[in-house]
Design an enzyme around this catalytic site. Structure first.
Site, PDB file in Angstrom:
ATOM      1  N   GLU A  91       0.816  -1.218   0.000  1.00  0.00           N
ATOM      2  CA  GLU A  91       0.000   0.000   0.000  1.00  0.00           C
ATOM      3  C   GLU A  91       0.849   1.269   0.000  1.00  0.00           C
ATOM      4  O   GLU A  91       0.402   2.313  -0.486  1.00  0.00           O
ATOM      5  CB  GLU A  91      -0.968   0.006   1.185  1.00  0.00           C
ATOM      6  CG  GLU A  91      -2.084  -1.029   1.080  1.00  0.00           C
ATOM      7  CD  GLU A  91      -1.685  -2.409   1.601  1.00  0.00           C
ATOM      8  OE1 GLU A  91      -0.484  -2.629   1.898  1.00  0.00           O
ATOM      9  OE2 GLU A  91      -2.577  -3.277   1.710  1.00  0.00           O
ATOM     10  N   GLN A 130      -8.227  -7.106  12.196  1.00  0.00           N
ATOM     11  CA  GLN A 130      -7.785  -6.041  11.291  1.00  0.00           C
ATOM     12  C   GLN A 130      -8.428  -4.700  11.590  1.00  0.00           C
ATOM     13  O   GLN A 130      -8.668  -3.896  10.695  1.00  0.00           O
ATOM     14  CB  GLN A 130      -7.990  -6.435   9.822  1.00  0.00           C
ATOM     15  CG  GLN A 130      -7.065  -7.587   9.444  1.00  0.00           C
ATOM     16  CD  GLN A 130      -6.958  -7.810   7.949  1.00  0.00           C
ATOM     17  OE1 GLN A 130      -7.893  -7.566   7.205  1.00  0.00           O
ATOM     18  NE2 GLN A 130      -5.793  -8.276   7.520  1.00  0.00           N
ATOM     19  N   LYS A 178     -17.201  -1.448   6.812  1.00  0.00           N
ATOM     20  CA  LYS A 178     -17.668  -2.396   5.793  1.00  0.00           C
ATOM     21  C   LYS A 178     -19.192  -2.385   5.678  1.00  0.00           C
ATOM     22  O   LYS A 178     -19.739  -2.456   4.572  1.00  0.00           O
ATOM     23  CB  LYS A 178     -17.161  -3.795   6.147  1.00  0.00           C
ATOM     24  CG  LYS A 178     -17.422  -4.801   5.042  1.00  0.00           C
ATOM     25  CD  LYS A 178     -16.732  -6.124   5.321  1.00  0.00           C
ATOM     26  CE  LYS A 178     -16.941  -7.093   4.163  1.00  0.00           C
ATOM     27  NZ  LYS A 178     -16.225  -8.367   4.382  1.00  0.00           N
ATOM     28  N   MET A 225      24.285   9.114   1.210  1.00  0.00           N
ATOM     29  CA  MET A 225      24.115  10.364   1.936  1.00  0.00           C
ATOM     30  C   MET A 225      24.476  10.185   3.409  1.00  0.00           C
ATOM     31  O   MET A 225      25.023  11.089   4.043  1.00  0.00           O
ATOM     32  CB  MET A 225      22.675  10.871   1.782  1.00  0.00           C
ATOM     33  CG  MET A 225      22.477  12.283   2.274  1.00  0.00           C
ATOM     34  SD  MET A 225      23.572  13.466   1.457  1.00  0.00           S
ATOM     35  CE  MET A 225      22.524  14.066   0.144  1.00  0.00           C
TER      36      MET A 225
HETATM   37  C1  LIG Z   1      12.621   5.588   4.667  1.00  0.00           C
HETATM   38  C2  LIG Z   1      13.907   6.274   4.969  1.00  0.00           C
HETATM   39  N1  LIG Z   1      14.772   5.745   5.847  1.00  0.00           N
HETATM   40  C3  LIG Z   1      15.947   6.356   6.117  1.00  0.00           C
HETATM   41  C4  LIG Z   1      16.273   7.530   5.503  1.00  0.00           C
HETATM   42  C5  LIG Z   1      17.605   8.227   5.819  1.00  0.00           C
HETATM   43  N2  LIG Z   1      18.442   8.292   4.608  1.00  0.00           N
HETATM   44  C6  LIG Z   1      18.508   9.397   3.828  1.00  0.00           C
HETATM   45  S1  LIG Z   1      19.468   9.176   2.489  1.00  0.00           S
HETATM   46  C7  LIG Z   1      19.847   7.612   2.929  1.00  0.00           C
HETATM   47  C8  LIG Z   1      20.757   6.755   2.075  1.00  0.00           C
HETATM   48  C9  LIG Z   1      20.204   6.518   0.734  1.00  0.00           C
HETATM   49  O1  LIG Z   1      21.032   5.599   0.065  1.00  0.00           O
HETATM   50  P1  LIG Z   1      20.839   5.313  -1.483  1.00  0.00           P
HETATM   51  O2  LIG Z   1      19.421   5.078  -1.787  1.00  0.00           O
HETATM   52  O3  LIG Z   1      21.758   4.233  -1.879  1.00  0.00           O
HETATM   53  O4  LIG Z   1      21.230   6.685  -2.165  1.00  0.00           O
HETATM   54  P2  LIG Z   1      22.642   7.445  -2.231  1.00  0.00           P
HETATM   55  O5  LIG Z   1      22.650   8.427  -1.115  1.00  0.00           O
HETATM   56  O6  LIG Z   1      23.730   6.423  -2.108  1.00  0.00           O
HETATM   57  O7  LIG Z   1      22.614   8.103  -3.555  1.00  0.00           O
HETATM   58  C10 LIG Z   1      19.227   7.274   4.132  1.00  0.00           C
HETATM   59  C11 LIG Z   1      19.363   5.966   4.823  1.00  0.00           C
HETATM   60  C12 LIG Z   1      15.326   8.072   4.594  1.00  0.00           C
HETATM   61  N3  LIG Z   1      15.521   9.234   3.967  1.00  0.00           N
HETATM   62  N4  LIG Z   1      14.167   7.419   4.330  1.00  0.00           N
END
Ligand SMILES: Cc1ncc(C[n+]2csc(CCOP(=O)(O)OP(=O)(O)O)c2C)c(N)n1
Lengths: 176, 594
Positions: free
Chosen positions: B66, B129, B178, B498
């Site tokens: 979802e 649920q 429902k 990041m």
């Molecule tokens: C659902 C969620 N969990 C954690 C984060 C924290 N977070 C921000 S960027 C990132 C890393 C993203 O890695 P990737 O998708 O490989 O992208 P890159 O930065 O390597 O380009 C994380 C864990 C987030 N933004 N969203």
């Protein structure tokens, strides 16, 4: 203008009056908005009013408020059931009143003495019970504080207070 | 309490036949112009799915989770300008929508999410649920409803659509027990439904407009700070912005959400501002004497430290949402209303105001010279090695090889998102869908599905990170089932890039839990889902790989193996002021400008 004006220093107390649609969850929405922003409710007084256009009317007092009060009314204005929200703080002419009920212990003998003391303190006797008397007092929140403190040595059994309701006596800009 | 405020004002429904709530719901959706629904069935919505079975007018896309439905609906909404519709069952179906609802709330995306609820007599009994859906979603929706009886359902749906798209748009949830879906009642058409919040905002007073024009005529260092509100207002608002910029000669910057409202190829374009915005955009914001914020809300990723934010400027804010005005930054003039309308008013007022000597464009010469100096630092620059693909190069090439096409870009969240914002030059509004406010990893892939459904002939690319894409990867299966030929370009650095960057720059290189030691074979994964894929790591093969991705019919994953340790620059560390910006070069931090 400086950016810091969205914050107020030192934190203050402000009352807000809100009218809102009478629908399920309307009050919960307002309260959760307040708590989600880490604000503290000092009092909340609410009633459904059927005499005009059927809506909820409430006064909520927030203390330790470090955000400019007009930003809070703007936040309230985002809630769909909110019809009108206004801040009532020191700068706005208004009347504020709270009601307190107190149950004082005392046998028949003590009653006359109590009556005198009560009247001297501005309270009003409502009923006599098997264990004492019930009295009421109206005034600002500070006056109620003082009144209740004064009753403690007289055998205060139990009390309840409504929290302030406020009424602006001059029209002010309203949100939304 | 009752639904007093929602009972129909006119009983035009008197002649309408009685129908079960599920049919009333679908009638209302049709009357609202809905064509597509993203959803997932379950016990508490089976009457709705039963009614859907017979309707050929409504296209339902069955997602795999979802959350995917909510992001797909967001992508659909942002790319089409319509309201996105989600349908989910009670309990886990409803809780799975929470991330997408919160995402849509922060990014002002109009959604209507319909959830099933246990029958009325079981509410509050911990039934199977059951969850308190309206309680759980109260703070992540603009408004929500628990429908008390079928009779009220059509009015609630009409109001939900109205609320989702009016004012500052956002998600609205309607929770339908429902037994209400089975209960019979008469239909109320949208013209008879009472709507709250339907009075149009007051037009801006002429005197306010004139005061703003006077500021604009005098400003020596002006800037237009634009945001997602312009996109939400519709393409006409972007037109008005372009005209106003053209006639005033003011420089233009934008938030992450506003990219595309002003063409990236325009000489007055300064690039994105904020934490990873361009040097020229951020320093111009810091040094300007007049800032006009249009549909932008002074987000903390934009302002940095508020007391260091643009200290010498007069600030004008145009916004439809009164609560966004003065929220973090006090402004000197506010104009409440739709960005497009106010921009047109300003333009008319600008044209009508007589040009005095002070209003000659030469007054801004020194300002443009300063901007040219900042631009010359080329703050997005990166070192090209020639033996590995730099992530920036991958996006530069993607942009270069697709610029002739109608291309829509979605992203996940992380470094790749920022590089996409920096390097993919957007020329048109509604072509860029990214999770700006909530920063939701897993947004891009399902959002691409929604965009593709709205624009079946267009090229839709999800610029992804290797970590984010795994959060909603299962929607590849949806893409294959519905023949939605989305392209997923993964900038694969094997890191939560990041996170790694912050750990490098802010936590002294303690790389705690940011490396993916075992990544799936993304090409095989694409194939396993019934799509196709390709891996590329050699820069000399990059262009061919991108051409293959674009040219292959059906869903496609391009696993683009990129350098692992690149950082996104410029960077304003959180809590710093705009002029404390870090550049890629080992250049010293800039001194305050003024
Ligand atoms: C659902 C969620 N969990 C954690 C984060 C924290 N977070 C921000 S960027 C990132 C890393 C993203 O890695 P990737 O998708 O490989 O992208 P890159 O930065 O390597 O380009 C994380 C864990 C987030 N933004 N969203």
């Amino acid at each position: 203008m400086s950016a810091t004006e969205t914050r107020v220093e030192p934190p203050q107390t402000a009352a807000f009056t809100v009218t809102l649609d009478d629908e399920p969850g309307a009050l919960a929405r307002l309260v959760s908005l307040i708590s989600a922003r880490g604000l503290n409710i000092k009092s909340l007084c609410v009633a459904i009013d059927d005499t005009t256009d059927h809506c909820g009317r409430l006064t909520v007092v927030l203390d330790k408020l470090d955000i400019a009060p007009d930003l809070i009314t703007a936040q309230f204005g985002r809630l769909v059931p909110v019809r009108e929200a206004r801040v009532i703080d020191h700068g706005i002419p208004h009347v504020a009143r709270e009601l307190a009920l107190a149950h004082l212990a005392g046998g028949k003998a003590a009653l006359d003495r109590l009556k005198d003391q009560l009247e001297a303190r501005g309270g009003r006797l409502l009923i006599t019970t098997s264990s004492g008397v019930v009295c009421e007092h109206r005034g600002s929140a500070e006056e109620i504080d003082r009144w209740l403190n004064g009753l403690k040595p007289l055998g205060l059994l139990r009390f309840e207070r409504t929290g302030e309701i406020a009424l602006a006596t001059e029209s002010v800009e309203a949100a939304p | 309490m009752t639904f007093q405020t929602l009972s129909p004002s006119i009983t035009s429904s008197a002649i309408a036949p009685e129908k079960p709530g599920a049919e009333l719901l679908l009638d209302a959706l049709e009357e609202q112009g809905v064509e597509s629904i993203f959803g997932y069935p379950g016990g508490a919505v089976l009457p709705i799915y039963d009614a859907l079975h017979a309707r050929t007018t409504l296209r339902h896309v069955m997602v795999r989770h979802e959350q995917g439905a909510t992001h797909a609906a967001e992508g659909y909404a942002r790319a089409s300008g319509k309201v996105g519709v989600v349908l989910a069952t009670s309990g886990p179906g409803a809780t799975n929508t929470v991330t997408g609802l919160a995402d849509a709330l922060l990014d002002s995306i109009p959604l209507v999410c319909i959830t099933g609820q246990v029958p009325r007599h079981l509410i509050g009994t911990d039934a199977f649920q059951e969850c308190d859906t309206v309680g759980i979603t109260r703070s992540c929706t603009k408004h929500n409803y628990l429908v008390d009886k079928a009779e009220n359902l059509p009015c609630i749906i009409h109001e939900a659509f109205h609320l989702a798209r009016s004012g500052r748009p956002g998600p609205v949830l309607v929770d339908i027990p429902k037994d209400v879906q089975l209960e019979s009642a008469r239909y109320t058409s949208k013209h008879s439904a009472p709507l709250r919040r339907s009075s149009p905002p007051k037009p801006t007073e002429k005197t306010t407009l004139e005061r703003v024009i006077a500021l604009m005529r005098r400003a020596k260092r002006p800037i237009l700070y634009t945001g997602g509100g312009i996109i939400n207002s519709g393409p006409a608002a972007s037109e008005a912005l372009r005209a106003l910029a053209q006639e005033t000669g003011f420089p233009v910057t934008s938030t992450l959400m506003g990219l595309g409202a002003f063409p990236a190829s325009h000489p007055q374009w300064l690039g994105m501002l904020g934490m990873h915005g361009s040097l020229e955009a951020n320093l111009a914001m810091h040094d300007c004497d007049l800032m006009i914020a249009i549909g932008a809300r002074f987000d903390d990723r934009v302002t940095g430290r508020v007391d260091g934010f643009s200290p010498h400027s007069t600030k004008v804010q145009i916004d439809i949402d009164p609560s966004s005005i003065n929220k973090t930054i006090r402004v000197d003039e506010k104009l409440l209303g739709d960005a497009g309308e106010i921009l047109r008013d300003l333009l008319a007022c600008w044209r009508a105001s007589e040009t005095c000597a002070a209003s000659k464009r030469e007054r801004m010469n020194a300002w443009w010279d300063k901007i040219a100096d900042w631009r010359a630092k080329n703050s997005y620059q990166y070192q090209r090695s020639g033996d590995a693909i730099e992530p920036q190069l991958a996006i530069e090439r993607l942009h270069a090889l697709t610029r002739e096409r109608e291309v829509y870009v979605t992203t996940e969240v992380g470094q790749h998102q920022m590089w996409a914002a920096q390097w993919f030059g957007f020329e048109h509004p509604n072509r860029w869908m990214t999770s700006g406010g909530l920063g939701t990893m897993g947004y891009g892939l399902p959002a691409a599905l929604g965009v593709q459904l709205a624009h079946p002939q267009a090229l839709v690319v999800d610029i992804a990170g290797d970590a984010s894409v795994q959060m909603t990867m299962q929607e590849m299966s949806t893409a294959v089932q519905y023949g939605l030929p989305i392209k997923i370009m993964i900038l694969n650095n094997a890191y939560l890039g990041m996170v790694r960057q912050w750990q490098e720059l802010i936590h002294e290189g303690r790389y705690s839990q940011c490396y993916s030691d075992s990544l799936p074979d993304f090409v095989k994964l694409a194939e396993a889902y019934g799509g196709s894929g390709l891996q590329v790591s050699d820069p000399s093969k990059l262009d061919d790989a991108i051409r293959t991705m674009v040219g292959t019919p059906g869903p496609f994953i391009l696993d683009c193996v990129v350098t692992q340790h690149a950082n996104v620059y410029p960077m304003i560390p959180s809590g710093a002021a705009h002029n404390e910006i870090l550049l890629a070069d080992p250049e010293p931090t800039l001194e305050p400008q003024s």
